[in-house]
Motif scaffolding. Sequence first.
Motif, short mmCIF file in Angstrom:
data_model
loop_
_atom_site.label_atom_id
_atom_site.label_comp_id
_atom_site.label_asym_id
_atom_site.label_seq_id
_atom_site.Cartn_x
_atom_site.Cartn_y
_atom_site.Cartn_z
N PRO A 1 0.89 -1.30 0.01
CA PRO A 1 0.01 -0.03 -0.04
C PRO A 1 0.88 1.31 -0.12
CG PRO A 1 0.23 -0.81 2.25
CD PRO A 1 1.06 -1.79 1.34
N ARG A 2 0.81 2.02 -1.20
CA ARG A 2 1.74 3.03 -1.08
C ARG A 2 1.63 4.04 0.07
NH1 ARG A 2 0.62 2.25 -6.76
NH2 ARG A 2 2.69 1.59 -7.80
N SER A 3 0.38 4.32 0.49
CA SER A 3 -0.01 5.56 1.51
C SER A 3 0.72 5.21 2.62
CB SER A 3 -1.55 5.43 1.58
OG SER A 3 -2.03 4.17 2.10
N VAL A 4 0.93 3.74 2.81
CA VAL A 4 1.79 3.51 4.06
C VAL A 4 3.39 3.73 3.88
CG1 VAL A 4 2.52 1.86 5.61
CG2 VAL A 4 0.16 1.92 5.15
N TRP A 5 3.78 2.99 2.84
CA TRP A 5 5.31 3.05 2.21
C TRP A 5 5.80 4.40 2.18
CZ3 TRP A 5 8.09 -0.49 3.72
CH2 TRP A 5 7.90 -1.71 3.74
N ARG A 6 4.68 5.65 1.62
CA ARG A 6 5.26 6.88 1.55
C ARG A 6 5.52 7.60 2.71
NH1 ARG A 6 0.54 7.87 -1.73
NH2 ARG A 6 1.01 7.27 -3.77
N ARG A 7 5.08 7.04 4.05
CA ARG A 7 5.17 7.54 5.08
C ARG A 7 6.75 6.88 5.89
NH1 ARG A 7 -0.22 6.55 6.05
NH2 ARG A 7 0.35 5.02 7.40
N LEU A 8 7.09 5.74 5.40
CA LEU A 8 8.13 5.04 5.85
C LEU A 8 9.43 4.90 5.00
CD1 LEU A 8 6.02 2.27 7.48
CD2 LEU A 8 6.46 4.23 8.66
N ALA A 9 9.20 5.14 3.74
CA ALA A 9 10.39 5.08 2.87
C ALA A 9 10.68 6.08 2.24
CB ALA A 9 9.86 4.02 1.73
N ILE A 10 12.15 6.25 2.10
CA ILE A 10 12.86 7.48 1.30
C ILE A 10 12.96 7.20 -0.46
CG2 ILE A 10 15.15 6.69 1.60
CD1 ILE A 10 15.47 9.64 2.39
N ALA A 11 12.87 5.76 -0.63
CA ALA A 11 13.04 5.56 -2.05
C ALA A 11 12.61 3.99 -2.42
CB ALA A 11 14.59 5.94 -2.46
N CYS A 12 12.64 3.52 -3.59
CA CYS A 12 12.46 2.15 -3.80
C CYS A 12 13.18 1.81 -5.10
CB CYS A 12 10.99 2.15 -4.05
SG CYS A 12 10.23 0.45 -4.34
N PHE A 13 13.68 0.48 -4.77
CA PHE A 13 14.36 0.01 -6.23
C PHE A 13 13.70 -1.43 -6.51
CE2 PHE A 13 16.48 -1.46 -2.34
CZ PHE A 13 16.88 -2.86 -2.61
N GLU A 14 14.07 -1.67 -7.74
CA GLU A 14 13.47 -3.22 -8.34
C GLU A 14 14.60 -4.12 -8.00
OE1 GLU A 14 10.51 -5.68 -10.11
OE2 GLU A 14 10.46 -3.36 -9.74
N HIS A 15 14.11 -5.25 -7.14
CA HIS A 15 15.21 -6.33 -7.11
C HIS A 15 14.95 -7.17 -8.01
CE1 HIS A 15 16.73 -9.60 -5.08
NE2 HIS A 15 17.60 -9.06 -4.28
N PRO A 16 15.82 -7.80 -8.64
CA PRO A 16 15.70 -9.02 -9.74
C PRO A 16 14.65 -10.08 -9.28
CG PRO A 16 17.77 -8.58 -9.33
CD PRO A 16 17.11 -7.81 -8.58
N ALA A 17 14.96 -10.44 -7.96
CA ALA A 17 13.91 -11.66 -7.49
C ALA A 17 12.82 -11.29 -6.33
CB ALA A 17 14.84 -12.68 -6.74
N ARG A 18 12.79 -10.13 -6.18
CA ARG A 18 11.90 -9.81 -5.00
C ARG A 18 10.85 -8.74 -5.45
NH1 ARG A 18 12.56 -13.80 -1.73
NH2 ARG A 18 14.41 -14.21 -0.82
N GLY A 19 11.21 -8.21 -6.47
CA GLY A 19 10.33 -7.03 -6.97
C GLY A 19 10.68 -5.88 -6.41
N PRO A 20 9.62 -4.85 -6.11
CA PRO A 20 10.13 -3.37 -5.76
C PRO A 20 10.29 -3.66 -4.23
CG PRO A 20 7.93 -3.37 -6.78
CD PRO A 20 8.56 -4.84 -6.57
N ILE A 21 11.54 -2.93 -3.75
CA ILE A 21 11.70 -2.84 -2.32
C ILE A 21 12.09 -1.58 -1.87
CG2 ILE A 21 13.95 -3.50 -0.99
CD1 ILE A 21 12.57 -6.13 -1.94
N PRO A 22 11.31 -1.22 -1.18
CA PRO A 22 11.38 0.28 -0.35
C PRO A 22 12.52 0.16 0.58
CG PRO A 22 9.22 -0.85 0.09
CD PRO A 22 10.09 -2.00 -0.40
N VAL A 23 13.07 1.43 0.34
CA VAL A 23 14.37 1.71 1.09
C VAL A 23 13.77 2.61 2.37
CG1 VAL A 23 16.61 3.14 1.33
CG2 VAL A 23 15.69 1.77 -0.78
N LEU A 24 13.67 2.07 3.78
CA LEU A 24 13.39 2.28 4.88
C LEU A 24 14.12 3.97 5.26
CD1 LEU A 24 12.99 -0.57 7.08
CD2 LEU A 24 11.14 0.58 5.83
#
Length: 156
Positions: A118-141
């Motif tokens: 849920p983007r609304s939650v991740w926007r409050r907790l993450a500073i960025a996000c990257f695509e991991h080849p095996a795990r998909g989108p990974i938020p950077v806390l």
Amino acid sequence: MSEAAAWLLDLGGGLHAAVGEREMLHLLPDPPTLYRIPQSPPYCRQVLVWEGEVLPLMELARRIPVGEGARTEAQGLIAITAFQEHPGAAPRRGALLLSAAPVRIGVNDAQACALPEPRSVWRRLAIACFEHPARGPIPVLDLARLFLLPADRSDE
């Protein structure tokens, strides 16, 4: 294109996030004594004492809603993390409950992507996000936000 080192965290229930290489201080494989805090949010009901400092223990698997049904709780490992409230501030610490040992990975600008749901939650907790080849989108806390900002009532 520059590459940065990060720690990939298994938060339980298929939930993953990352922190910067220097934000991970220590891994506690044997749980220390945990102390319950009455009337605290379900995802941060305990604290621990590490090197004479009382640290909140954050269980992100309880904070981030993903799909329907019960989520498997993280258990076993506790990661001690460090962050600064702002540049030049004294370091602060917090603890994250993990399901598995963190994995050191390299991340570059080409991997940048949108936050997962849920983007609304991740926007409050993450500073960025990257695509991991095996795990998909990974938020950077953003550990300062995670540990210092008041909880949003929808997170409880």
